[in-house]
Design an enzyme around this catalytic site. Sequence first.
Site, PDB file in Angstrom:
ATOM      1  N   ASN A 279       0.879  -1.168   0.000  1.00 59.54           N
ATOM      2  CA  ASN A 279       0.000   0.000   0.000  1.00 59.54           C
ATOM      3  C   ASN A 279       0.918   1.220   0.000  1.00 59.54           C
ATOM      4  O   ASN A 279       1.469   1.577   1.030  1.00 59.54           O
ATOM      5  CB  ASN A 279      -0.891  -0.025   1.261  1.00 59.54           C
ATOM      6  CG  ASN A 279      -1.717   1.241   1.406  1.00 59.54           C
ATOM      7  OD1 ASN A 279      -1.790   2.058   0.488  1.00 59.54           O
ATOM      8  ND2 ASN A 279      -2.343   1.412   2.574  1.00 59.54           N
TER       9      ASN A 279
ATOM     10  N   GLY B  60       2.122   2.380  10.633  1.00 59.80           N
ATOM     11  CA  GLY B  60       3.102   3.446  10.466  1.00 59.80           C
ATOM     12  C   GLY B  60       3.785   3.874  11.754  1.00 59.80           C
ATOM     13  O   GLY B  60       4.484   4.880  11.788  1.00 59.80           O
TER      14      GLY B  60
ATOM     15  N   GLU C  29      -5.858  -4.709  10.406  1.00 52.26           N
ATOM     16  CA  GLU C  29      -4.837  -3.686  10.601  1.00 52.26           C
ATOM     17  C   GLU C  29      -5.129  -2.911  11.883  1.00 52.26           C
ATOM     18  O   GLU C  29      -5.928  -1.961  11.872  1.00 52.26           O
ATOM     19  CB  GLU C  29      -4.833  -2.711   9.424  1.00 52.26           C
ATOM     20  CG  GLU C  29      -4.485  -3.341   8.100  1.00 52.26           C
ATOM     21  CD  GLU C  29      -3.810  -2.341   7.163  1.00 52.26           C
ATOM     22  OE1 GLU C  29      -2.724  -2.653   6.679  1.00 52.26           O
ATOM     23  OE2 GLU C  29      -4.359  -1.247   6.951  1.00 52.26           O
TER      24      GLU C  29
ATOM     25  N   GLU D 260      -7.082   4.986   7.468  1.00 49.52           N
ATOM     26  CA  GLU D 260      -6.856   6.402   7.129  1.00 49.52           C
ATOM     27  C   GLU D 260      -8.067   6.981   6.399  1.00 49.52           C
ATOM     28  O   GLU D 260      -8.354   8.173   6.508  1.00 49.52           O
ATOM     29  CB  GLU D 260      -5.556   6.541   6.309  1.00 49.52           C
ATOM     30  CG  GLU D 260      -4.337   6.314   7.202  1.00 49.52           C
ATOM     31  CD  GLU D 260      -3.122   5.718   6.507  1.00 49.52           C
ATOM     32  OE1 GLU D 260      -3.044   5.769   5.269  1.00 49.52           O
ATOM     33  OE2 GLU D 260      -2.242   5.197   7.218  1.00 49.52           O
TER      34      GLU D 260
ATOM     35  N   SER E   7       2.979  -2.072  10.325  1.00 52.66           N
ATOM     36  CA  SER E   7       4.422  -2.162  10.582  1.00 52.66           C
ATOM     37  C   SER E   7       4.995  -3.558  10.322  1.00 52.66           C
ATOM     38  O   SER E   7       5.942  -3.967  10.991  1.00 52.66           O
ATOM     39  CB  SER E   7       4.753  -1.682  11.998  1.00 52.66           C
ATOM     40  OG  SER E   7       4.372  -0.329  12.153  1.00 52.66           O
TER      41      SER E   7
ATOM     42  N   HIS F 200      -9.665   1.426   4.548  1.00 50.90           N
ATOM     43  CA  HIS F 200      -8.411   1.606   5.278  1.00 50.90           C
ATOM     44  C   HIS F 200      -8.664   2.577   6.430  1.00 50.90           C
ATOM     45  O   HIS F 200      -9.450   3.515   6.310  1.00 50.90           O
ATOM     46  CB  HIS F 200      -7.324   2.151   4.332  1.00 50.90           C
ATOM     47  CG  HIS F 200      -5.975   2.129   4.957  1.00 50.90           C
ATOM     48  ND1 HIS F 200      -5.563   3.088   5.851  1.00 50.90           N
ATOM     49  CD2 HIS F 200      -4.956   1.239   4.853  1.00 50.90           C
ATOM     50  CE1 HIS F 200      -4.342   2.784   6.268  1.00 50.90           C
ATOM     51  NE2 HIS F 200      -3.952   1.663   5.681  1.00 50.90           N
TER      52      HIS F 200
ATOM     53  N   LYS G 110       0.248   4.240  -0.344  1.00 51.25           N
ATOM     54  CA  LYS G 110      -0.358   5.467   0.202  1.00 51.25           C
ATOM     55  C   LYS G 110      -0.032   6.641  -0.730  1.00 51.25           C
ATOM     56  O   LYS G 110       0.069   6.437  -1.934  1.00 51.25           O
ATOM     57  CB  LYS G 110       0.110   5.695   1.652  1.00 51.25           C
ATOM     58  CG  LYS G 110      -0.097   4.432   2.493  1.00 51.25           C
ATOM     59  CD  LYS G 110      -0.012   4.668   3.964  1.00 51.25           C
ATOM     60  CE  LYS G 110      -0.225   3.341   4.682  1.00 51.25           C
ATOM     61  NZ  LYS G 110      -0.270   3.493   6.123  1.00 51.25           N
TER      62      LYS G 110
HETATM   63  P1  PGA Z   1       2.555   0.307   7.605  1.00 53.92           P
HETATM   64  O1  PGA Z   1       1.116   0.540   6.903  1.00 53.92           O
HETATM   65  O2  PGA Z   1       3.101  -1.003   7.072  1.00 53.92           O
HETATM   66  O3  PGA Z   1       3.386   1.486   7.162  1.00 53.92           O
HETATM   67  O4  PGA Z   1       2.330   0.271   9.070  1.00 53.92           O
HETATM   68  C1  PGA Z   1       0.245  -0.536   6.679  1.00 53.92           C
HETATM   69  C2  PGA Z   1      -1.033  -0.012   6.085  1.00 53.92           C
HETATM   70  O5  PGA Z   1      -1.479   1.075   6.460  1.00 53.92           O
HETATM   71  O6  PGA Z   1      -1.644  -0.669   5.220  1.00 53.92           O
END
Ligand code: PGA
Length: 251
Positions: free
Chosen positions: A9, A171, A165, A96, A209, A94, A11
């Site tokens: 992903n 992140g 998630e 976000e 992460s 997601h 982003k």
């Molecule tokens: P990350 O993000 O691996 O940077 O924690 C995962 C995601 O948001 O899909």
Amino acid sequence: MSKKLIAGNWKMNGDLASNQALLEQIAKGLVGLNAHAAVCVPAIYLAQVQALCANTEIAVGAQDMSQHNSGAYTGEISANMLKELNVRYAIVGHSERRQYHFESDQTVAAKAKQALANGITPIVCVGETLAERQAGQTQEVVKRQLSVVIHELAHCAGEIVLAYEPVWAIGTGLTATPEQAQEVHASLRAQLALAVKHPERVKILYGGSMNASNAAQLLAQTDIDGGLIGGASLKAPDFLAILGAASALAK
Ligand code: PGA
């Protein structure tokens, strides 16, 4: 469940030159690995990425899509538009999107339905916040998020990819322990079992992460069928190391 699915992903990252360099390295490193790879990229790069991935084993995904067919929805992108570019996956729900764009469980479910109706596999994200985990509400939250999707999709619920998630792990460098992740994955699988005939066929990805050093342990869990990778998907060696870990575990 045989091959694992490792989906990047990106982003809101990338540019024309770095996308090309990244994909060329991933395509090269992927040869001979026994895992499915996908990249979910910013919509504006879908055509570029689709062209670059055309003769590779990398599947292309979007990071979001509209719940509507077409019409007066400024800024939105329809499932049909994605389909025209041979987009295979679309992330929906997601955290976000839920957090910054106020997407409700119902909106997420409608997007998943719209994706399936257009031949796109939705990667449906669920996950609890830190406050919810600390309050002991993890199971309740993910169950509620998934149940709205199951209700909307009915017998088609078995066609989604699900991603657990935990919001506190995205992140942040904090990862759920393999045991914490497995516990939630097992309960999501049990919930799917009430709705679909073959719950074992639904891929349940872990995201938050996941990186080159923790991937093998997480992916070794019984109900973890792959990963949704943010930060580590932007560096070819890291993403390939995760794909390598998945390949080593493929049955
Ligand atoms: P990350 O993000 O691996 O940077 O924690 C995962 C995601 O948001 O899909």
